[in-house]
Write a protein that holds these residues in place. Structure first.
Motif, PDB file in Angstrom:
ATOM      1  N   PRO A  36      -5.675   6.111  -0.819  1.00  0.00           N
ATOM      2  CA  PRO A  36      -7.543   5.924   0.087  1.00  0.00           C
ATOM      3  C   PRO A  36      -7.725   5.013  -0.530  1.00  0.00           C
ATOM      4  CG  PRO A  36      -7.519   7.987  -0.978  1.00  0.00           C
ATOM      5  CD  PRO A  36      -6.523   7.850  -1.358  1.00  0.00           C
ATOM      6  N   ASP A  37      -7.831   4.286  -1.817  1.00  0.00           N
ATOM      7  CA  ASP A  37      -7.986   3.083  -2.451  1.00  0.00           C
ATOM      8  C   ASP A  37      -7.572   1.851  -1.693  1.00  0.00           C
ATOM      9  OD1 ASP A  37     -10.358   4.687  -4.190  1.00  0.00           O
ATOM     10  OD2 ASP A  37      -8.402   4.608  -5.349  1.00  0.00           O
ATOM     11  N   ALA A  38      -6.778   2.259  -1.433  1.00  0.00           N
ATOM     12  CA  ALA A  38      -5.557   1.054  -0.904  1.00  0.00           C
ATOM     13  C   ALA A  38      -5.842   1.460   0.646  1.00  0.00           C
ATOM     14  CB  ALA A  38      -4.093   1.267  -0.635  1.00  0.00           C
ATOM     15  N   PHE A  39      -6.214   1.553   1.433  1.00  0.00           N
ATOM     16  CA  PHE A  39      -6.575   1.636   2.366  1.00  0.00           C
ATOM     17  C   PHE A  39      -8.416   0.687   2.462  1.00  0.00           C
ATOM     18  CE2 PHE A  39      -8.265   2.884   6.675  1.00  0.00           C
ATOM     19  CZ  PHE A  39      -7.576   2.651   7.604  1.00  0.00           C
ATOM     20  N   GLY A  40      -8.895   1.358   1.752  1.00  0.00           N
ATOM     21  CA  GLY A  40     -10.031   0.818   1.841  1.00  0.00           C
ATOM     22  C   GLY A  40     -10.550  -0.456   1.354  1.00  0.00           C
ATOM     23  N   GLN A  41      -9.466  -0.677   0.877  1.00  0.00           N
ATOM     24  CA  GLN A  41      -9.539  -2.333  -0.044  1.00  0.00           C
ATOM     25  C   GLN A  41      -8.838  -3.219   1.225  1.00  0.00           C
ATOM     26  OE1 GLN A  41      -6.820  -2.876  -3.179  1.00  0.00           O
ATOM     27  NE2 GLN A  41      -7.495  -5.288  -3.156  1.00  0.00           N
ATOM     28  N   LEU A  42      -7.724  -2.468   1.781  1.00  0.00           N
ATOM     29  CA  LEU A  42      -7.368  -3.394   3.399  1.00  0.00           C
ATOM     30  C   LEU A  42      -8.544  -3.660   4.118  1.00  0.00           C
ATOM     31  CD1 LEU A  42      -4.963  -4.606   4.521  1.00  0.00           C
ATOM     32  CD2 LEU A  42      -4.330  -2.553   5.291  1.00  0.00           C
ATOM     33  N   PHE A  43      -9.068  -2.666   4.910  1.00  0.00           N
ATOM     34  CA  PHE A  43     -10.337  -2.472   5.112  1.00  0.00           C
ATOM     35  C   PHE A  43     -11.403  -3.756   5.368  1.00  0.00           C
ATOM     36  CE2 PHE A  43     -14.687  -1.007   6.893  1.00  0.00           C
ATOM     37  CZ  PHE A  43     -14.037  -1.221   8.245  1.00  0.00           C
ATOM     38  N   PRO A  94     -16.388  -0.489  13.398  1.00  0.00           N
ATOM     39  CA  PRO A  94     -14.695  -0.932  12.626  1.00  0.00           C
ATOM     40  C   PRO A  94     -15.304   0.389  12.132  1.00  0.00           C
ATOM     41  CG  PRO A  94     -16.062  -2.635  13.428  1.00  0.00           C
ATOM     42  CD  PRO A  94     -16.268  -1.799  14.237  1.00  0.00           C
ATOM     43  N   ARG A  95     -16.233   0.709  11.473  1.00  0.00           N
ATOM     44  CA  ARG A  95     -16.430   2.136  10.697  1.00  0.00           C
ATOM     45  C   ARG A  95     -16.048   3.325  11.073  1.00  0.00           C
ATOM     46  NH1 ARG A  95     -21.646   1.058   8.660  1.00  0.00           N
ATOM     47  NH2 ARG A  95     -22.187   1.245  11.067  1.00  0.00           N
ATOM     48  N   HIS A  96     -15.986   3.382  12.472  1.00  0.00           N
ATOM     49  CA  HIS A  96     -15.363   5.128  13.485  1.00  0.00           C
ATOM     50  C   HIS A  96     -13.730   4.694  12.616  1.00  0.00           C
ATOM     51  CE1 HIS A  96     -14.685   8.113  15.495  1.00  0.00           C
ATOM     52  NE2 HIS A  96     -14.191   7.658  17.003  1.00  0.00           N
ATOM     53  N   GLU A  97     -13.283   3.681  13.326  1.00  0.00           N
ATOM     54  CA  GLU A  97     -12.169   3.380  13.070  1.00  0.00           C
ATOM     55  C   GLU A  97     -11.680   3.436  12.085  1.00  0.00           C
ATOM     56  OE1 GLU A  97      -9.742   4.163  15.585  1.00  0.00           O
ATOM     57  OE2 GLU A  97     -12.007   3.992  16.284  1.00  0.00           O
ATOM     58  N   HIS A  98     -11.948   2.901  10.891  1.00  0.00           N
ATOM     59  CA  HIS A  98     -12.004   3.330   9.323  1.00  0.00           C
ATOM     60  C   HIS A  98     -11.822   4.635   8.857  1.00  0.00           C
ATOM     61  CE1 HIS A  98     -11.276   2.450   4.798  1.00  0.00           C
ATOM     62  NE2 HIS A  98     -12.515   3.498   5.087  1.00  0.00           N
ATOM     63  N   GLU A  99     -12.259   5.471   9.140  1.00  0.00           N
ATOM     64  CA  GLU A  99     -12.574   7.232   9.040  1.00  0.00           C
ATOM     65  C   GLU A  99     -11.771   7.601   9.845  1.00  0.00           C
ATOM     66  OE1 GLU A  99     -16.838   7.881  10.102  1.00  0.00           O
ATOM     67  OE2 GLU A  99     -18.067   7.228   8.166  1.00  0.00           O
ATOM     68  N   ARG A 100     -11.619   7.627  10.675  1.00  0.00           N
ATOM     69  CA  ARG A 100     -10.248   8.457  11.595  1.00  0.00           C
ATOM     70  C   ARG A 100      -8.543   7.731  11.356  1.00  0.00           C
ATOM     71  NH1 ARG A 100     -10.938   7.484  17.590  1.00  0.00           N
ATOM     72  NH2 ARG A 100      -8.601   8.551  17.002  1.00  0.00           N
ATOM     73  N   ALA A 101      -8.630   6.594  10.561  1.00  0.00           N
ATOM     74  CA  ALA A 101      -7.161   5.892  10.763  1.00  0.00           C
ATOM     75  C   ALA A 101      -6.897   6.424   9.703  1.00  0.00           C
ATOM     76  CB  ALA A 101      -7.359   4.372  10.409  1.00  0.00           C
ATOM     77  N   MET A 139       0.599  -1.286  -0.229  1.00  0.00           N
ATOM     78  CA  MET A 139       0.092   0.239   0.026  1.00  0.00           C
ATOM     79  C   MET A 139       1.163   1.054   0.270  1.00  0.00           C
ATOM     80  SD  MET A 139      -3.236   1.621   2.522  1.00  0.00           S
ATOM     81  CE  MET A 139      -2.528   0.141   3.768  1.00  0.00           C
ATOM     82  N   ARG A 140       0.722   2.345  -0.679  1.00  0.00           N
ATOM     83  CA  ARG A 140       1.314   2.958  -1.095  1.00  0.00           C
ATOM     84  C   ARG A 140       0.376   4.410   0.153  1.00  0.00           C
ATOM     85  NH1 ARG A 140       1.522   4.781  -7.010  1.00  0.00           N
ATOM     86  NH2 ARG A 140      -0.605   3.182  -7.014  1.00  0.00           N
ATOM     87  N   ALA A 141       1.627   5.322   0.110  1.00  0.00           N
ATOM     88  CA  ALA A 141       1.529   6.064   1.400  1.00  0.00           C
ATOM     89  C   ALA A 141       0.689   7.383   0.901  1.00  0.00           C
ATOM     90  CB  ALA A 141       2.614   6.936   2.470  1.00  0.00           C
ATOM     91  N   GLY A 142      -0.528   7.802   1.906  1.00  0.00           N
ATOM     92  CA  GLY A 142      -2.227   8.091   0.774  1.00  0.00           C
ATOM     93  C   GLY A 142      -2.739   7.486   0.138  1.00  0.00           C
TER      94      GLY A 142
END
Length: 52
Positions: free
Chosen positions: A6-13, A38-45, A1-4
């Motif tokens: 958001p698509d990669a982070f969403g996929q990982l989530f 999990p939804r709340h943490e996904h938004e904050r992470a 996952m590349r820094a920053g």
């Protein structure tokens, strides 16, 4: 996952959502709260990651 990336982070989530949910339900004992955590943490992470 590349820094920053958001698509990669969403996929990982999404890939780990069921594991996170099971852990949240064990911690809270409440299905409704376990859905929200999990939804709340996904938004904050991503914001927390950038501040490091």
């Amino acid at each position: 996952m590349r820094a920053g990336d958001p698509d990669a982070f969403g996929q990982l989530f999404d890939e780990r959502a069921s594991v996170v949910y099971r852990h949240a339900i064990r911690l809270t004992g409440d299905g409704g709260m376990a859905d929200d955590l999990p939804r709340h943490e996904h938004e904050r992470a991503p914001g927390r990651r950038r501040r490091r």
